[in-house]
Design a protein around this motif. Structure first.
Motif, short mmCIF file in Angstrom:
data_model
loop_
_atom_site.label_atom_id
_atom_site.label_comp_id
_atom_site.label_asym_id
_atom_site.label_seq_id
_atom_site.Cartn_x
_atom_site.Cartn_y
_atom_site.Cartn_z
N ASP A 2 0.80 -1.23 0.00
CA ASP A 2 0.00 0.00 0.00
C ASP A 2 0.83 1.27 0.00
O ASP A 2 0.49 2.26 -0.67
CB ASP A 2 -0.95 0.01 1.20
CG ASP A 2 -1.97 -1.11 1.14
OD1 ASP A 2 -2.12 -1.72 0.06
OD2 ASP A 2 -2.61 -1.39 2.18
N LYS B 133 2.08 2.98 -3.58
CA LYS B 133 1.24 3.35 -4.71
C LYS B 133 1.45 4.78 -5.22
O LYS B 133 1.26 5.05 -6.40
CB LYS B 133 -0.24 3.12 -4.40
CG LYS B 133 -0.83 3.99 -3.32
CD LYS B 133 -2.30 3.66 -3.13
CE LYS B 133 -2.93 4.57 -2.07
NZ LYS B 133 -4.36 4.28 -1.91
N ALA C 138 5.64 -0.74 -19.22
CA ALA C 138 4.26 -0.80 -18.72
C ALA C 138 3.61 0.58 -18.68
O ALA C 138 2.45 0.71 -18.28
CB ALA C 138 4.23 -1.43 -17.33
N LYS D 253 4.56 3.12 -16.80
CA LYS D 253 4.54 3.66 -15.44
C LYS D 253 5.77 4.54 -15.20
O LYS D 253 6.89 4.17 -15.51
CB LYS D 253 4.54 2.52 -14.41
CG LYS D 253 3.32 1.60 -14.51
CD LYS D 253 2.02 2.32 -14.19
CE LYS D 253 0.83 1.38 -14.22
NZ LYS D 253 -0.44 2.07 -13.92
N LYS E 202 7.55 -6.61 -12.05
CA LYS E 202 6.26 -7.15 -12.47
C LYS E 202 5.33 -7.38 -11.28
O LYS E 202 4.12 -7.14 -11.37
CB LYS E 202 6.47 -8.47 -13.23
CG LYS E 202 7.03 -8.27 -14.64
CD LYS E 202 7.11 -9.58 -15.39
CE LYS E 202 7.52 -9.35 -16.85
NZ LYS E 202 7.56 -10.62 -17.62
N LEU F 30 4.03 -4.02 -10.23
CA LEU F 30 3.01 -3.55 -11.16
C LEU F 30 1.64 -4.17 -10.86
O LEU F 30 0.60 -3.52 -10.99
CB LEU F 30 3.41 -3.88 -12.61
CG LEU F 30 4.54 -3.02 -13.21
CD1 LEU F 30 5.01 -3.61 -14.51
CD2 LEU F 30 4.09 -1.59 -13.38
N LYS F 31 1.65 -5.40 -10.42
CA LYS F 31 0.39 -6.09 -10.10
C LYS F 31 -0.18 -5.64 -8.76
O LYS F 31 -1.40 -5.50 -8.59
CB LYS F 31 0.61 -7.61 -10.05
CG LYS F 31 0.83 -8.25 -11.40
CD LYS F 31 1.06 -9.76 -11.22
CE LYS F 31 1.30 -10.42 -12.57
NZ LYS F 31 1.57 -11.88 -12.42
N LYS F 32 0.71 -5.40 -7.80
CA LYS F 32 0.26 -5.18 -6.41
C LYS F 32 0.20 -3.71 -5.99
O LYS F 32 -0.65 -3.33 -5.19
CB LYS F 32 1.18 -5.94 -5.45
CG LYS F 32 1.22 -7.44 -5.67
CD LYS F 32 -0.09 -8.09 -5.31
CE LYS F 32 0.01 -9.62 -5.37
NZ LYS F 32 -1.26 -10.28 -5.00
N ALA F 33 1.14 -2.90 -6.51
CA ALA F 33 1.24 -1.52 -6.04
C ALA F 33 0.85 -0.48 -7.09
O ALA F 33 0.36 0.59 -6.76
CB ALA F 33 2.66 -1.23 -5.55
N TYR F 34 1.13 -0.78 -8.36
CA TYR F 34 0.91 0.21 -9.43
C TYR F 34 -0.08 -0.31 -10.45
O TYR F 34 0.20 -0.34 -11.65
CB TYR F 34 2.25 0.54 -10.09
CG TYR F 34 3.29 1.06 -9.14
CD1 TYR F 34 3.15 2.32 -8.56
CD2 TYR F 34 4.41 0.30 -8.80
CE1 TYR F 34 4.10 2.79 -7.66
CE2 TYR F 34 5.36 0.77 -7.91
CZ TYR F 34 5.20 2.02 -7.36
OH TYR F 34 6.14 2.50 -6.48
N LYS F 35 -1.24 -0.73 -10.00
CA LYS F 35 -2.26 -1.30 -10.88
C LYS F 35 -2.80 -0.26 -11.87
O LYS F 35 -2.87 0.91 -11.55
CB LYS F 35 -3.42 -1.85 -10.04
CG LYS F 35 -2.98 -2.92 -9.05
CD LYS F 35 -4.13 -3.31 -8.16
CE LYS F 35 -3.67 -4.26 -7.06
NZ LYS F 35 -4.76 -4.63 -6.13
#
Length: 201
Positions: A28, A31, A103, A105, A193, A196-201
């Motif tokens: 969390d 992010k 990605a 980001k 990766k 990207l899935k967990k913090a930067y969706k």
């Protein structure tokens, strides 16, 4: 026939599994973070299947090289020490940032930043692998990835164990240090990766 054998060996090297496991914490706090200060800890790791201390591995490898050609042990040791700053660290930072960029980001790992959080990449274990031309085995790199408060590094917000990240390249790679560097690249790729899935969706 030789080409078929080589292809099978080559493919098997790249299908070696890497295990990346969240030990504790959550994502969390990351992010809203665009830059992540990154530090590398190579101070205390073991090597080979026997879990030798790095100092023991270095002395033994130096002795082996000197038996073949006196003086080569010291030359190799200089390359080994330099690999941290010249290969392993840059590979991690470069590949991790490429994954974020591809990605779309605006996130990156950098050393020497004054940011709220720091990623500590602690090397735990290294297997250098080998390359004998027709046959080869990838390097393996195990690291402990800790996201901590920069102002209070004993406060670990997220800890991830990266087990045996494989290091290899297309074609032949006869440099232990370079193969290990690819293990750090794989670690960074997997970590980015995951973020990207967990913090930067």
């Amino acid at each position: 026939m030789k080409k078929i054998v080589f292809a099978l060996l080559f493919i098997s090297g790249f299908t070696f599994a890497q295990d990346m496991k969240v030990v504790n914490g959550n994502f969390d706090f990351l992010k809203d973070q665009k830059e992540i200060n990154t530090e590398f800890d190579y101070s205390n790791f073991t090597m080979m299947k026997e879990n030798k201390p790095e100092t023991q591995y270095v002395e033994e490898h130096k002795a082996d090289l000197d038996k073949k050609a006196k003086g080569n042990g010291n030359l190799w040791q200089k390359k080994w020490v330099a690999a941290r700053e010249q290969i392993w660290t840059p590979k991690f930072l470069e590949i991790g940032n490429i994954v974020f960029s591809k990605a779309g980001k605006d996130v990156n790992f950098q050393e020497g930043l004054d940011t709220p959080y720091t990623l500590i990449v602690q090397t735990v274990w290294i297997y250098p692998g080998w390359d004998a031309g027709v046959m080869k085995q990838p390097a393996k790199v195990t690291t402990n990835l800790k996201f901590v408060e920069t102002a209070n590094k004993s406060n670990v917000l997220l800890e991830i164990a990266s087990e045996e990240a494989p290091g290899d390249q297309w074609g032949n790679n006869f440099s232990n240090e370079s193969r290990i560097g690819e293990g750090y690249a794989k670690t960074a790729k997997s970590l980015s990766k995951l973020l990207l899935k967990k913090a930067y969706k």
